[in-house]
Write an enzyme that holds these catalytic residues in place. Structure first.
Site, short mmCIF file in Angstrom:
data_model
loop_
_atom_site.label_atom_id
_atom_site.label_comp_id
_atom_site.label_asym_id
_atom_site.label_seq_id
_atom_site.Cartn_x
_atom_site.Cartn_y
_atom_site.Cartn_z
N GLU A 142 42.14 58.02 63.99
CA GLU A 142 41.06 57.74 63.06
C GLU A 142 40.98 58.63 61.82
OE1 GLU A 142 38.51 57.96 66.58
OE2 GLU A 142 37.36 56.34 65.70
N ARG B 100 27.87 59.17 66.03
CA ARG B 100 29.02 59.74 65.32
C ARG B 100 28.73 59.85 63.82
NH1 ARG B 100 34.34 61.46 66.26
NH2 ARG B 100 34.23 60.99 68.47
N GLN C 104 40.78 47.13 74.80
CA GLN C 104 40.98 48.58 74.81
C GLN C 104 40.34 49.18 76.05
OE1 GLN C 104 39.46 48.63 70.38
NE2 GLN C 104 40.02 50.71 70.88
N PHE D 7 34.36 54.95 63.57
CA PHE D 7 33.23 54.81 64.50
C PHE D 7 31.94 55.41 63.95
CE2 PHE D 7 31.22 55.34 68.77
CZ PHE D 7 31.63 54.20 69.40
MO1 MOS Z 1 37.71 53.39 68.37
S1 MOS Z 1 36.67 52.87 66.67
O1 MOS Z 1 36.88 54.75 68.93
O2 MOS Z 1 37.86 52.07 69.39
#
Ligand code: MOS
Length: 758
Positions: A706, A304, A191, A338
Site C-alpha cells: 500500500e 486508519r 482475499q 484503506f
Molecule cells: Mo487492503 S485495502 O488492506 O485489502
C-alpha cells in the site's frame, strides 16, 4: 528473481475461478439487484422467470436456511434484501440456470415492487440526518485549543476526495459444489477465505467445519475482495447447497461496477496553525466518510484515516475526528491504503493552503515538519528507525531538485499556455492491521519423501508476489533451490481461522509463520543428520545448497538422503506454525497505544505539465526514494511500488466515480470511468533507500503493497502548482480527482478577477 506466476499469466495458463473446468451438471447463477437506492421492498414476483426453460431455481431472502446476514464488523448487511433496499445494486434474488445466458434472461423477468424512499448520497447530509455507522472517534495529542494563540498563521478550509473503482482484472466470483455430509466447498476469488467460510456457515446454518473455502489466486483485488468477495461466495454456496449441484457465479464487469463498493469518498474540514517560520503548532480535522449503505469495513477504514491524519509530520497539538456516514450508495470498502490516503490528502491540502497564505512553497512547510526519531504520533506510538527525513534528503540529492526547479522556472517563463508544476510527497504508513487481533497467520509445511516441499499459508496470491516471497523464505531456511518449493492454495481446511491477506502484511505475517514452521523441521533434520554422522550434538550442522555440512564443510549426505533417512527413522517431515505480531496493542477507550509493528517511509517528487488553454495535463514524472527495508525481491517490490503509484495517480487525477442524486452509478463502464493506461504513464523512478534493515519484517524487509500509492497525492499538487504558475493568486477548492474538466473550471471561473491580478 521474478514472480513465478508471470510466465503462466503471459501465456494464459494461470487459472482463475471462471477458468476452472466445468464439471458434470454445472449450473450458472446470476443476481437480480435493486434498481432503487432506497425503498420498501413490497414484493418480488418470480413466476415469469421460473417459466423460462433451463431455469433451475430462484432464491430470495425467504429461502435462506440460516441467518440472512453477512456483515463482517457489524451485523447490518443482508445477503439478499428482505423488507427494504438500501442502495442501487443491492442483491435481491439469485437465479440459477443451466447456462449463464438463460440465468441473465430470467433475472430480467423478475418483477420487483419497491416503494421509493428519500435517497441520501452526501455524507454531510447523512451526518445531519443522524445516519451514522458507528459513533464518531477522536484522536488527540497535546491541546489544540490552548495553542491556537501561539500560531502566527492559521489556515482553514475543506477538502474532498473521491471514490475509486478497484477494477481488478478478474471480476468477483465463486464456484461452489456440494460435498458429502451436507457441506459445501467453495472456490472463491477472495482475499479472506475465512470470512467466506464464516458467512456461508451462518447463512446455511452449518458449522464451519462443513464449509471449505479454497483460493488458488486472484486476478487482482486491491482491497475490493477483502470483504466484498464474501457475498458471491455465499450465494454460490447457497445455490449449490439448495440444488445439490455445482454452481458458478461470476459477475459481468458492469454488474461488478454497479453492485460493489469502492474506495470511500471523504469530505473533510481542516484548520492548521503555524509559526511564521513554518513550524506546525496545531492541526484539527473532521472527516466525513461516505460509508455507503452498510458498515462493511468502514469503521476500520475510518480508523486508519485517523492513524494517518498527520502523514509524515510531527504535529504537537492534534485533534482529529472521523465520522462514518450512512448513505444510499453501495457499501464502500477497503481499497489499497484503506482510509490512510484520504487522511493524508487533507493535511497536504491544509499545508498547501497555509503555504499560499504565507506566500511560500508548500515544500518548505513539509520539509520543516518531517518526523524525527522519537516523535509521537497522535495515537501515542513514537517513531523508531524513522526514515522520514532521510528519504526526503536522498530524493533532493538523487533527483537534483535544484536543477528541476530551475528547469521548471525557465519553462514557465518561456511558455504562455503550458505550465509546469512540482510537488513533494513524503509518506509515512503504519504496518499492521489496526485491529491488533487480526495480526495473526499460520503456515503448514510438508517435506515429501522425494525432498520436495509444499507450503500452505493464509496468504492469498493476488498478483502481489506473496507466494514467491514465501517460497524464498522456505528455500532460504532449508537452503534448497526454489524449484523444490511449491506454495499451495489458500484453504480453510489446511489453514484455519486467519485474517484476510490485506493491510500490506501478507508477506510479513505468513512469511514469519513459514520461517518458524521450516525452522522446526530443519531442527529435526539436523538432529537426524547428527545421528547419521554419529554425533550427539546437532549444533554444528547446517544444510548448505542441499548438502549437510559439518562446521561449514560438506559431508556426503545430500538433502534427499537426509529426508529419506528422517522418514525411515519416523521423524515428522511436517510442521504447522502460528505467528502473531509481537509487541503491538491499542486501547480504543483512550485511543492510544502501539498499533503498528513499524512504519514505512518515503518521499517522491512529482512533476506535471498543464495545458492551461484546454485543461488537459500530463504527469511527467514521479521520482521516489522509498524505504523497502532489505528487499526480498527487488523486481516484485519495484512492481508493487510502480503499480501503487499508478493507482494513486489515477485516484487523484482522472478516475472519477459519479452517482446521480438517485444513487445511480453513472460511471459504470470503462467508457465513462478512466483509469491510467500506458499513454498516461509518467516516467517513474524509484530508488531503494540504502542500509535499511527492518528487524520487524520478514527477512528484514518492509511491507510494500500500500504505502507507495500515496505518492500519487503529490500529482494533485503538482497539477495545482502548474495552474498557479498560469494564474497566480487564484483560490483553490481542494477537490480530488483534479480531472481536466476541473482544471479548466479552476482556471476560468472568476476570470475577471484574475485578469486584473495577472
Ligand atoms: Mo487492503 S485495502 O488492506 O485489502
Amino acid at each position: 528473481m521474478k514472480n513465478y506466476d508471470i510466465n503462466k499469466h503471459v501465456t494464459g495458463e494461470s487459472q482463475f475461478v471462471d477458468d476452472l473446468l466445468s464439471i458434470e451438471g454445472m449450473l450458472y447463477a446470476s443476481v437480480c439487484y435493486s434498481q432503487v437506492a432506497h425503498g420498501e421492498l413490497l414484493g418480488i414476483d418470480i413466476n415469469e422467470a421460473l417459466k423460462i426453460e433451463g431455469v433451475k431455481g430462484i432464491f430470495t431472502a425467504k429461502d435462506i436456511p440460516g441467518l440472512n446476514q453477512i456483515g463482517g464488523i457489524i451485523p447490518d448487511e443482508e445477503l439478499l434484501a428482505h423488507n427494504k433496499v438500501h442502495f442501487q445494486g443491492e442483491p435481491i434474488a439469485i437465479v440459477v440456470a443451466d447456462s449463464q445466458l438463460v440465468a441473465r434472461e430470467a433475472v430480467r423477468k423478475i418483477k420487483v415492487d419497491i416503494k421509493k424512499l428519500k435517497v441520501i448520497t452526501d455524507p454531510r447530509e447523512a451526518y445531519k440526518a443522524g445516519e451514522l455507522i458507528v459513533p464518531p472517534r477522536t484522536f488527540k495529542l497535546g491541546d489544540t485549543e490552548k495553542n491556537w494563540k501561539k500560531c502566527d498563521v492559521i489556515a482553514e478550509g475543506s477538502a474532498e476526495s473521491g471514490g475509486q473503482e478497484h477494477l481488478y482484472l478478474e471480476t468477483q466470483g465463486a464456484f461452489a459444489y456440494p460435498v458429502e455430509g451436507g457441506g459445501v466447498k467453495i472456490i472463491s476469488s477472495t482475499q479472506s477465505p475465512t470470512a467466506v467460510q464464516r458467512a456461508t456457515a451462518r447463512v446455511l446454518n452449518l458449522s464451519m467445519h462443513k464449509v471449505e473455502v479454497d483460493v488458488l489466486r486472484l486476478g487482482g483485488a486491491f482491497g475490493g475482495k477483502e470483504d466484498q468477495a464474501t457475498a458471491w461466495g455465499v450465494m454460490a454456496g447457497l445455490a449449490a447447497f439448495k440444488l445439490n449441484k455445482p454452481v458458478k457465479l461470476i459477475l459481468p464487469r458492469q454488474e461488478d461496477m454497479r453492485m460493489t463498493g469502492k474506495r470511500h469518498p471523504y469530505s473533510s474540514d481542516f484548520k492548521i496553525g503555524l509559526t511564521n517560520d513554518g513550524k506546525i503548532i496545531c492541526y484539527e480535522a473532521t472527516f466525513y466518510q461516505n460509508a455507503g449503505a452498510v458498515a462493511d469495513l468502514s469503521p476500520a477504514v475510518l480508523e486508519r484515516t485517523l492513524f494517518h491524519c498527520t502523514n509524515s509530520y510531527f504535529v504537537p497539538n492534534v485533534k482529529a475526528t472521523a465520522i462514518s456516514c450512512r448513505t444510499n450508495l453501495p457499501p464502500n470498502t477497503a481499497f489499497r491504503g484503506f482510509g490512510g490516503p484520504q487522511g493524508m490528502f487533507v493535511i497536504e491540502s491544509a499545508i498547501y493552503k497555509a503555504a499560499q497564505q504565507m506566500g511560500i512553497d508548500p515544500s518548505e512547510i513539509q520539509k520543516k515538519n518531517l518526523l524525527d526519531e522519537g516523535d509521537e504520533f497522535p495515537y501515542g506510538q513514537k517513531t523508531e528507525n524513522c526514515h522520514s527525513r532521510i528519504t526526503w534528503q536522498r530524493a533532493e540529492i538523487k533527483y537534483a531538485i535544484e536543477d528541476i526547479r530551475k528547469k521548471v522556472e525557465a519553462f514557465n517563463h518561456s511558455s504562455d499556455i503550458y505550465k509546469k508544476g512540482i510537488a513533494f510527497m513524503p509518506i509515512c504508513f503504519g504496518i499492521s492491521f489496526t485491529n491488533t487481533m487480526m495480526n495473526q497467520a499460520s503456515a503448514l509445511v510438508h517435506v515429501y519423501t522425494d525432498g520436495s516441499v509444499s507450503v500452505s499459508t493464509a496468504a492469498v496470491e493476488m498478483g502481489q508476489g506473496v507466494n514467491e516471497k514465501i517460497r524464498m523464505v522456505a528455500a532460504s531456511i532449508f537452503s534448497l533451490s526454489l524449484d523444490k518449493i511449491k506454495t499451495d492454495t489458500t484453504n480453510t481446511t489446511r489453514i484455519a481461522n486467519t485474517s484476510p491477506t490485506a493491510a500490506s502484511s501478507g508477506a510479513d505475517l505468513n512469511g514469519k509463520a513459514t520461517e518458524q514452521a521450516c525452522n522446526e523441521i530443519l531442527n529435526r533434520l539436523k538432529q537426524v543428520a547428527a545421528e547419521m554422522l554419529n554425533l550427539n550434538d546437532s549444533s554444528k550442522i547446517d544444510i548448505i545448497d542441499e548438502i549437510v555440512c559439518l562446521q561449514g564443510s560438506k559431508t556426503k549426505i545430500a538433502w534427499n538422503e537426509l529426508i529419506k533417512t528422517a522418514n525411515m527413522k519416523r521423524v515428522s517431515l511436517s510442521s504447522q506454525s502460528f505467528y502473531a505480531t509481537p509487541g503491538i496493542h491499542f486501547d480504543k477507550t483512550k485511543e492510544k497505544g502501539k498499533p503498528f509493528a513499524y512504519h514505512s517511509y518515503g518521499t517522491a517528487i512529482i512533476e506535471a505539465t498543464v495545458d492551461c488553454l484546454r485543461g488537459i495535463y500530463k504527469i511527467d514524472s514521479v521520482k521516489a526514494v522509498h524505504d523497502f527495508g532489505k528487499s526480498m525481491n527487488i523486481s516484485i517490490d519495484k512492481g508493487q511500488a510502480e503499480g501503487a503509484i499508478m493507482q494513486g495517480l489515477g485516484w487523484m487525477t482522472i478516475e472519477e466515480i459519479i452517482y446521480n442524486e438517485d444513487g445511480k452509478l453513472l460511471t459504470d463502464a470503462l467508457s465513462t470511468y478512466k483509469v491510467p493506461d500506458i499513454h498516461f504513464t509518467p516516467n517513474v523512478q524509484i530508488e531503494f533507500l540504502e542500509n535499511s534493515e527492518n528487524p520487524l519484517g520478514v527477512f528484514k524487509s518492509k511491507a510494500i503493497g500500500e504505502p507507495p500509492l500515496m505518492y500519487g497525492i503529490g500529482a494533485y499538487f503538482a497539477v495545482t502548482n502548474a495552474i498557479k504558475a498560469f494564474r497566480p493568486g487564484m483560490e483553490f477548492k481542494f477537490s480530488a480527482p483534479i480531472t481536466p474538466e476541473k482544471v479548466l473550471l479552476n482556471i476560468y471561473s472568476n476570470i475577471k478577477k484574475s485578469v486584473t491580478s495577472a
